[in-house]
Design a protein around this motif. Structure first.
Motif, PDB file in Angstrom:
ATOM      1  N   VAL A  68       0.835  -1.199   0.000  1.00 56.82           N
ATOM      2  CA  VAL A  68       0.000   0.000   0.000  1.00 56.82           C
ATOM      3  C   VAL A  68       0.872   1.252   0.000  1.00 56.82           C
ATOM      4  O   VAL A  68       1.867   1.318   0.724  1.00 56.82           O
ATOM      5  N   ASP A  69       0.516   2.247  -0.809  1.00 61.70           N
ATOM      6  CA  ASP A  69       1.180   3.547  -0.785  1.00 61.70           C
ATOM      7  C   ASP A  69       0.556   4.355   0.354  1.00 61.70           C
ATOM      8  O   ASP A  69      -0.510   4.952   0.199  1.00 61.70           O
ATOM      9  N   VAL A  70       1.235   4.355   1.498  1.00 58.65           N
ATOM     10  CA  VAL A  70       0.667   4.976   2.695  1.00 58.65           C
ATOM     11  C   VAL A  70       0.495   6.476   2.504  1.00 58.65           C
ATOM     12  O   VAL A  70      -0.515   7.059   2.919  1.00 58.65           O
ATOM     13  N   ASP A  71       1.485   7.131   1.881  1.00 59.66           N
ATOM     14  CA  ASP A  71       1.376   8.580   1.670  1.00 59.66           C
ATOM     15  C   ASP A  71       0.131   8.918   0.856  1.00 59.66           C
ATOM     16  O   ASP A  71      -0.603   9.863   1.184  1.00 59.66           O
ATOM     17  N   ALA A  72      -0.117   8.154  -0.205  1.00 65.05           N
ATOM     18  CA  ALA A  72      -1.308   8.403  -1.021  1.00 65.05           C
ATOM     19  C   ALA A  72      -2.577   8.094  -0.244  1.00 65.05           C
ATOM     20  O   ALA A  72      -3.568   8.831  -0.314  1.00 65.05           O
ATOM     21  N   LEU A  73      -2.548   7.008   0.524  1.00 59.02           N
ATOM     22  CA  LEU A  73      -3.720   6.618   1.297  1.00 59.02           C
ATOM     23  C   LEU A  73      -4.122   7.705   2.284  1.00 59.02           C
ATOM     24  O   LEU A  73      -5.309   8.004   2.454  1.00 59.02           O
ATOM     25  N   MET A  74      -3.119   8.352   2.911  1.00 58.53           N
ATOM     26  CA  MET A  74      -3.419   9.336   3.949  1.00 58.53           C
ATOM     27  C   MET A  74      -3.761  10.721   3.397  1.00 58.53           C
ATOM     28  O   MET A  74      -3.888  11.673   4.149  1.00 58.53           O
ATOM     29  N   THR A  75      -3.941  10.820   2.081  1.00 64.21           N
ATOM     30  CA  THR A  75      -4.499  12.043   1.494  1.00 64.21           C
ATOM     31  C   THR A  75      -5.979  11.874   1.184  1.00 64.21           C
ATOM     32  O   THR A  75      -6.625  12.815   0.712  1.00 64.21           O
ATOM     33  N   GLN A  76      -6.515  10.681   1.444  1.00 63.33           N
ATOM     34  CA  GLN A  76      -7.934  10.448   1.201  1.00 63.33           C
ATOM     35  C   GLN A  76      -8.768  10.945   2.384  1.00 63.33           C
ATOM     36  O   GLN A  76      -8.262  11.132   3.486  1.00 63.33           O
ATOM     37  N   SER A  77     -10.063  11.118   2.147  1.00 61.01           N
ATOM     38  CA  SER A  77     -10.930  11.652   3.194  1.00 61.01           C
ATOM     39  C   SER A  77     -11.156  10.639   4.314  1.00 61.01           C
ATOM     40  O   SER A  77     -11.466  11.013   5.442  1.00 61.01           O
ATOM     41  N   ARG A  78     -10.991   9.348   4.009  1.00 60.67           N
ATOM     42  CA  ARG A  78     -11.068   8.285   4.998  1.00 60.67           C
ATOM     43  C   ARG A  78      -9.934   7.310   4.700  1.00 60.67           C
ATOM     44  O   ARG A  78      -9.630   7.041   3.537  1.00 60.67           O
ATOM     45  N   TYR A  79      -9.302   6.767   5.742  1.00 58.85           N
ATOM     46  CA  TYR A  79      -8.251   5.785   5.497  1.00 58.85           C
ATOM     47  C   TYR A  79      -8.080   4.884   6.707  1.00 58.85           C
ATOM     48  O   TYR A  79      -8.451   5.228   7.827  1.00 58.85           O
ATOM     49  N   ASP A  80      -7.523   3.710   6.435  1.00 53.60           N
ATOM     50  CA  ASP A  80      -7.195   2.726   7.465  1.00 53.60           C
ATOM     51  C   ASP A  80      -5.918   2.035   7.001  1.00 53.60           C
ATOM     52  O   ASP A  80      -5.959   1.156   6.139  1.00 53.60           O
ATOM     53  N   VAL A  81      -4.786   2.455   7.528  1.00 55.20           N
ATOM     54  CA  VAL A  81      -3.494   1.989   7.047  1.00 55.20           C
ATOM     55  C   VAL A  81      -3.270   0.548   7.514  1.00 55.20           C
ATOM     56  O   VAL A  81      -3.308   0.273   8.720  1.00 55.20           O
ATOM     57  N   PRO A  82      -3.037  -0.402   6.589  1.00 54.03           N
ATOM     58  CA  PRO A  82      -2.766  -1.785   7.013  1.00 54.03           C
ATOM     59  C   PRO A  82      -1.474  -1.847   7.826  1.00 54.03           C
ATOM     60  O   PRO A  82      -0.481  -1.189   7.496  1.00 54.03           O
ATOM     61  N   LEU A  83      -1.494  -2.648   8.888  1.00 55.27           N
ATOM     62  CA  LEU A  83      -0.329  -2.757   9.760  1.00 55.27           C
ATOM     63  C   LEU A  83       0.506  -3.978   9.399  1.00 55.27           C
ATOM     64  O   LEU A  83      -0.036  -5.014   9.009  1.00 55.27           O
ATOM     65  N   PRO A  84       1.832  -3.884   9.548  1.00 60.88           N
ATOM     66  CA  PRO A  84       2.683  -5.051   9.301  1.00 60.88           C
ATOM     67  C   PRO A  84       2.493  -6.109  10.375  1.00 60.88           C
ATOM     68  O   PRO A  84       1.955  -5.852  11.447  1.00 60.88           O
ATOM     69  N   ALA A  85       2.977  -7.306  10.069  1.00 60.98           N
ATOM     70  CA  ALA A  85       2.809  -8.434  10.975  1.00 60.98           C
ATOM     71  C   ALA A  85       3.703  -8.293  12.200  1.00 60.98           C
ATOM     72  O   ALA A  85       4.663  -7.509  12.223  1.00 60.98           O
ATOM     73  N   GLN A  86       3.377  -9.072  13.223  1.00 59.52           N
ATOM     74  CA  GLN A  86       4.169  -9.111  14.447  1.00 59.52           C
ATOM     75  C   GLN A  86       5.593  -9.538  14.133  1.00 59.52           C
ATOM     76  O   GLN A  86       5.834 -10.381  13.269  1.00 59.52           O
ATOM     77  N   LEU A  87       6.578  -8.975  14.851  1.00 58.21           N
ATOM     78  CA  LEU A  87       7.989  -9.242  14.607  1.00 58.21           C
ATOM     79  C   LEU A  87       8.494 -10.370  15.497  1.00 58.21           C
ATOM     80  O   LEU A  87       8.011 -10.577  16.607  1.00 58.21           O
ATOM     81  N   ALA A  88       9.542 -11.048  15.015  1.00 59.54           N
ATOM     82  CA  ALA A  88      10.200 -12.092  15.793  1.00 59.54           C
ATOM     83  C   ALA A  88      11.145 -11.469  16.811  1.00 59.54           C
ATOM     84  O   ALA A  88      11.661 -10.361  16.613  1.00 59.54           O
ATOM     85  N   LEU A  89      11.394 -12.185  17.903  1.00 54.02           N
ATOM     86  CA  LEU A  89      12.177 -11.642  19.011  1.00 54.02           C
ATOM     87  C   LEU A  89      13.644 -11.422  18.644  1.00 54.02           C
ATOM     88  O   LEU A  89      14.174 -10.325  18.874  1.00 54.02           O
ATOM     89  N   ALA A  90      14.328 -12.430  18.108  1.00 58.76           N
ATOM     90  CA  ALA A  90      15.784 -12.345  17.932  1.00 58.76           C
ATOM     91  C   ALA A  90      16.206 -11.171  17.039  1.00 58.76           C
ATOM     92  O   ALA A  90      17.063 -10.359  17.436  1.00 58.76           O
ATOM     93  N   PRO A  91      15.638 -11.019  15.827  1.00 61.94           N
ATOM     94  CA  PRO A  91      16.039  -9.851  15.029  1.00 61.94           C
ATOM     95  C   PRO A  91      15.636  -8.524  15.671  1.00 61.94           C
ATOM     96  O   PRO A  91      16.339  -7.523  15.519  1.00 61.94           O
ATOM     97  N   SER A  92      14.532  -8.522  16.410  1.00 63.99           N
ATOM     98  CA  SER A  92      14.117  -7.291  17.098  1.00 63.99           C
ATOM     99  C   SER A  92      15.120  -6.913  18.178  1.00 63.99           C
ATOM    100  O   SER A  92      15.420  -5.727  18.376  1.00 63.99           O
ATOM    101  N   GLN A  93      15.646  -7.906  18.879  1.00 62.26           N
ATOM    102  CA  GLN A  93      16.658  -7.629  19.895  1.00 62.26           C
ATOM    103  C   GLN A  93      17.930  -7.065  19.275  1.00 62.26           C
ATOM    104  O   GLN A  93      18.552  -6.158  19.835  1.00 62.26           O
ATOM    105  N   GLN A  94      18.316  -7.584  18.110  1.00 61.49           N
ATOM    106  CA  GLN A  94      19.510  -7.081  17.439  1.00 61.49           C
ATOM    107  C   GLN A  94      19.365  -5.595  17.111  1.00 61.49           C
ATOM    108  O   GLN A  94      20.270  -4.795  17.356  1.00 61.49           O
ATOM    109  N   VAL A  95      18.218  -5.225  16.562  1.00 61.69           N
ATOM    110  CA  VAL A  95      17.994  -3.818  16.195  1.00 61.69           C
ATOM    111  C   VAL A  95      17.888  -2.953  17.446  1.00 61.69           C
ATOM    112  O   VAL A  95      18.417  -1.831  17.494  1.00 61.69           O
ATOM    113  N   THR A  96      17.230  -3.448  18.476  1.00 63.23           N
ATOM    114  CA  THR A  96      17.097  -2.689  19.721  1.00 63.23           C
ATOM    115  C   THR A  96      18.458  -2.379  20.324  1.00 63.23           C
ATOM    116  O   THR A  96      18.738  -1.230  20.718  1.00 63.23           O
ATOM    117  N   VAL A  97      19.318  -3.389  20.401  1.00 67.18           N
ATOM    118  CA  VAL A  97      20.666  -3.179  20.943  1.00 67.18           C
ATOM    119  C   VAL A  97      21.458  -2.220  20.055  1.00 67.18           C
ATOM    120  O   VAL A  97      22.177  -1.334  20.556  1.00 67.18           O
TER     121      VAL A  97
END
Length: 357
Positions: A68-97
């Motif tokens: 989805v083009d979020v920038d284009a979507l959020m110029t509409q009079s109504r919108y509901d931005v699709p959310l990405p899926a839940q993240l896995a722990l190990a790669p999330s910890q790497q980025v957090t650190v």
């Protein structure tokens, strides 16, 4: 600019660490010497009087998987931005650190100009001496394990503020989506693990940020937490009916807890039409300030820019434009004592009430 010595600002939220992590330049040098990219670096912050704030650690999704083009979507009079899926722990910890390390390295390379603050006294000292007062903050706890071992490690590294969720779901709860028009009552609240995270934060005196929690999650925290209720970067739902904004009932609970709301500069949370559009007058932001002051009190409102993480009014532009906002607030009728509260004093005071020091 209004003067050579602008009003000191302490800010509720920025995403500069994510920008630096994704950038091509050496992060410490880019921030401390200035790269003139995005909204923030230390030279521009000093020009605008921005002497402190919450530096967010946020784990991005590699792909939102929606196409989805979020920038284009959020110029509409109504919108509901699709959310990405839940993240896995190990790669999330790497980025957090990685991102927490960036702030630690910036502090180390700054030769005393930047301090990761662990107490309100630390912040006051920085504001008095012109040093940068940085709070290590987590926006979405994807990098924290179910047994909260990583929470202990991050606390010892300086973590003093955490938002249990960003907008996508995780093991601790459900965030509020980017949806307009919509109330913040968008789904389930905190999980059992989320409730335990709140209890652990209370024990450690880590501030809990409510900004990305949906309404059920907000009330879960309100029932359980013994700390002030704080939303670091949120606005008034009565003015802009975006799911990310706070209802008057939520604002009343924040006031009762002697908590705090930081006014978000993101135009889609400011404008009554919910549009992502930088042609947004500063007077629209001040309408939110007036409403928040009416419902939370003049001691419970501050700034929560979302610099480097949002489309902000063109009149501000970047950190150097903060004096233009302060001038607009002054023209609106806020006296100097009120300006000091809104720009920095309220943040320091609510953190002292939360941290106990």
């Amino acid at each position: 600019m209004s003067s050579s010595s602008p009003m000191p600002v302490f800010d509720g939220h920025n995403d500069v660490l994510l920008r630096l992590m994704r950038g091509k330049l050496q992060p410490e040098r880019a921030f401390l010497e200035g790269d003139n990219i995005g909204h923030l670096d230390w030279p521009r912050m000093k020009q605008g009087g921005l002497l402190g704030g919450f530096f967010a650690v946020y784990v991005p999704s590699e792909s939102d998987g929606t196409g989805v083009d979020v920038d284009a979507l959020m110029t509409q009079s109504r919108y509901d931005v699709p959310l990405p899926a839940q993240l896995a722990l190990a790669p999330s910890q790497q980025v957090t650190v990685h991102m927490a390390s960036l702030l630690i390295r910036i502090e180390r390379a700054s030769k005393g100009e930047v301090k990761i603050c662990r107490t309100a006294a630390d912040i006051r000292q920085c504001l008095d001496t012109g040093r940068l007062a940085a709070i290590l903050h987590i926006e979405g706890a994807e990098g924290i394990d179910p047994d909260l071992h990583m929470l202990d490690v991050l606390y010892e590294s300086g973590l003093r503020s955490i938002g249990p969720v960003w907008s996508r779901p995780n093991i601790f709860g459900h965030g509020v989506p980017f949806r307009y028009p919509s109330t913040p009552d968008t789904g389930p609240g905190l999980t059992d693990r989320g409730l335990e995270l709140v209890r652990a934060c209370n024990r450690l005196k880590i501030m809990i940020d409510l900004s990305h929690l949906n309404e059920k999650g907000f009330w879960d925290v309100a029932r359980l937490s013994d700390a002030p209720l704080v939303a670091t970067h949120s606005n008034a739902w009565e003015i802009c009916q975006h799911s990310r904004n706070l209802t008057d009932k939520q604002l009343a609970a924040i006031r009762e807890s002697r908590g705090m709301v930081g006014v978000n500069f993101a135009t889609s949370f400011i404008r009554p039409d919910g549009q992502r559009n930088d042609d947004t007058p500063l007077e629209e932001m001040i309408r939110h300030m007036d409403h928040l002051i009416e419902h939370v009190g003049v001691d419970g409102v501050g700034l929560g820019s979302d610099f480097d993480g949002a489309t902000i009014p063109a009149e501000i532009g970047d950190a150097r434009g903060l004096p233009r906002l302060v001038d607009a607030m002054r023209r609106h009728g806020y006296d100097e004592a009120t300006l000091r509260k809104l720009c920095h004093e309220n943040w320091v005071n609510v953190l002292e009430r939360t941290w106990g020091q």
